[in-house]
Design a protein around this motif. Sequence first.
Motif, PDB file in Angstrom:
ATOM      1  N   GLY A  82       0.822  -1.214   0.000  1.00 18.73           N
ATOM      2  CA  GLY A  82       0.000   0.000   0.000  1.00 18.73           C
ATOM      3  C   GLY A  82       0.852   1.259   0.000  1.00 18.73           C
ATOM      4  N   GLY A 132      -0.562   7.912   0.840  1.00 23.39           N
ATOM      5  CA  GLY A 132      -0.647   7.977   2.299  1.00 23.39           C
ATOM      6  C   GLY A 132       0.665   7.687   3.009  1.00 23.39           C
ATOM      7  N   GLY A 191       2.310   4.840   3.384  1.00 24.39           N
ATOM      8  CA  GLY A 191       3.234   3.949   2.687  1.00 24.39           C
ATOM      9  C   GLY A 191       4.163   4.706   1.749  1.00 24.39           C
ATOM     10  N   GLY A 229      -6.472   0.685  -5.621  1.00 29.41           N
ATOM     11  CA  GLY A 229      -7.937   0.728  -5.582  1.00 29.41           C
ATOM     12  C   GLY A 229      -8.465   1.910  -4.775  1.00 29.41           C
ATOM     13  N   VAL A 246      -2.395  -7.816  -1.777  1.00 32.61           N
ATOM     14  CA  VAL A 246      -1.883  -8.649  -0.669  1.00 32.61           C
ATOM     15  C   VAL A 246      -2.819  -9.823  -0.402  1.00 32.61           C
ATOM     16  CG1 VAL A 246      -0.553  -6.825   0.474  1.00 32.61           C
ATOM     17  CG2 VAL A 246      -2.962  -7.147   1.078  1.00 32.61           C
ATOM     18  N   GLY A 280      -4.239  -1.146   3.286  1.00 33.57           N
ATOM     19  CA  GLY A 280      -5.482  -1.174   4.050  1.00 33.57           C
ATOM     20  C   GLY A 280      -6.661  -0.573   3.317  1.00 33.57           C
ATOM     21  N   VAL A 306      -7.739  -8.011   3.859  1.00 31.33           N
ATOM     22  CA  VAL A 306      -6.654  -7.115   3.422  1.00 31.33           C
ATOM     23  C   VAL A 306      -5.677  -6.877   4.583  1.00 31.33           C
ATOM     24  CG1 VAL A 306      -6.047  -4.797   2.607  1.00 31.33           C
ATOM     25  CG2 VAL A 306      -8.054  -5.977   1.650  1.00 31.33           C
ATOM     26  N   THR A 338       0.915  -2.684  10.844  1.00 32.24           N
ATOM     27  CA  THR A 338       0.243  -1.413  11.122  1.00 32.24           C
ATOM     28  C   THR A 338      -1.096  -1.668  11.802  1.00 32.24           C
ATOM     29  OG1 THR A 338       1.260  -0.580   9.098  1.00 32.24           O
ATOM     30  CG2 THR A 338      -0.439   0.791  10.114  1.00 32.24           C
ATOM     31  N   CYS A 339      -1.159  -1.321  13.066  1.00 34.28           N
ATOM     32  CA  CYS A 339      -2.384  -1.472  13.845  1.00 34.28           C
ATOM     33  C   CYS A 339      -3.130  -0.131  13.856  1.00 34.28           C
ATOM     34  CB  CYS A 339      -1.996  -1.960  15.242  1.00 34.28           C
ATOM     35  SG  CYS A 339      -3.407  -2.389  16.235  1.00 34.28           S
ATOM     36  N   TYR A 391     -12.627  -3.587  10.990  1.00 32.32           N
ATOM     37  CA  TYR A 391     -11.289  -2.978  11.028  1.00 32.32           C
ATOM     38  C   TYR A 391     -10.629  -3.210  12.396  1.00 32.32           C
ATOM     39  CZ  TYR A 391      -7.989   0.975  10.357  1.00 32.32           C
ATOM     40  OH  TYR A 391      -6.878   1.763  10.230  1.00 32.32           O
ATOM     41  N   ALA A 419      -2.600   9.722  11.266  1.00 31.61           N
ATOM     42  CA  ALA A 419      -1.963  10.609  10.292  1.00 31.61           C
ATOM     43  C   ALA A 419      -2.967  11.065   9.244  1.00 31.61           C
ATOM     44  CB  ALA A 419      -0.805   9.882   9.616  1.00 31.61           C
ATOM     45  N   SER A 423      -4.443  11.327   5.791  1.00 34.72           N
ATOM     46  CA  SER A 423      -4.458  10.535   4.552  1.00 34.72           C
ATOM     47  C   SER A 423      -5.909  10.469   4.099  1.00 34.72           C
ATOM     48  CB  SER A 423      -3.923   9.116   4.800  1.00 34.72           C
ATOM     49  OG  SER A 423      -4.919   8.324   5.405  1.00 34.72           O
TER      50      SER A 423
END
Length: 319
Positions: free
Chosen positions: A22, A26, A28, A49, A83, A109, A130, A157-158, A172, A204, A206
């Motif tokens: 990803g 954002g 990544g 996507g 993924v 994500g 995902v 990444t939590c 999620y 953050a 995004s």
Amino acid sequence: MSDNKMTDNKMSFKGRVVIITGAGGGLGRIYALEFAKRGAKVVVNDLGGSLGGEGQNSRAADVVVSEISEKFKAEAVANYDSVTENAQGIVQAALNNFGRVDIIINNAGILKDSSFVKMNSSAFASVVDVHLNGAYRLTRAAWPHMKEQGFGRIINTCSPAGLYGNFGQANYSAAKMGLVGLSETLAKEGYKYNIRVNCIVPLARSRMTEKVVPPPILKQLAPEKIAPLVMYLTHESTEVTNSIFELAAGFYSQIRWERSSGQIFNPDPESFTAEAILNKWSSICDYKDKPFNNTQHPTQLSDYNALIAKARRLPPNEQ
Ligand code: NAD
């Protein structure tokens, strides 16, 4: 293979190969640029996507690869696999292009938010697929290579929604908290192979947050403020593992489990009643430190032994 001991306090990633899922936008994208700037070779994976996971497009990953090559003259390759579909192909892209894989940032994500009662099983499953299964698949594909070379750094990444829950994000939250459990076990299994595994819990700016976080707060949430910790945790000089870090807007912190002081009940089965629990509820949930009955911060299953030993040590008149 690499000799990236810190020089002048600088953390170099020269010779290291990093996969970031990803990474077409954002957080990544910011990681990809920072790794490249520090000498790493980067696989920029992104399905391209929508936020909800619909469609696909090679553009997102391609733009980041061009950016890396223009800004840093560094090596990077785009990969458009999902993924969920072809994690093996993402690892293969690293091996084919750069010959190894050292660092994985499980970052891809999507969101499919709705209240639990309105969330159908496909919305639940696709988000878990995902975030959690995607991270599992990619890590599983890279693990033998990391084990063989005796080096690996993995970031999962939590999210605060995973740690604390959040209205409308049952799918999620479940996926993100699943990543914590996955990380804690992999940290233990990978330890002797010099594979270190940690979770980050970022907040953050995004496309994920721009419509839900108020603009004045959003302004402070530059994704560039997340990348330094990711660099630190994945550097070969860093031994940190099995940890969870929460960070936003330049604030960095660690999260840990806390077990209350608790209450030991009389071992007589007659005393294990719901009423006994009721009477001692405040002690069961007591987080205040006491001289002989302290709270604990367990990090492994065997920490449970301390509890059992504590119960056994009680003099008979206190049991
Ligand atoms: P983002 O939407 O900009 O980035 C996610 C990227 O993942 C997108 O570029 C998307 O195309 C890609 N992606 C989606 N499904 C994929 C798949 N199947 N295969 C490959 N790529 C796929 O959002 P972001 O905020 O940068 O999120 C990055 C990660 O950070 C996510 O895991 C997110 O859950 C997590 N996170 C973000 C925040 C935040 O405040 N932004 C907070 C907590 C957690």
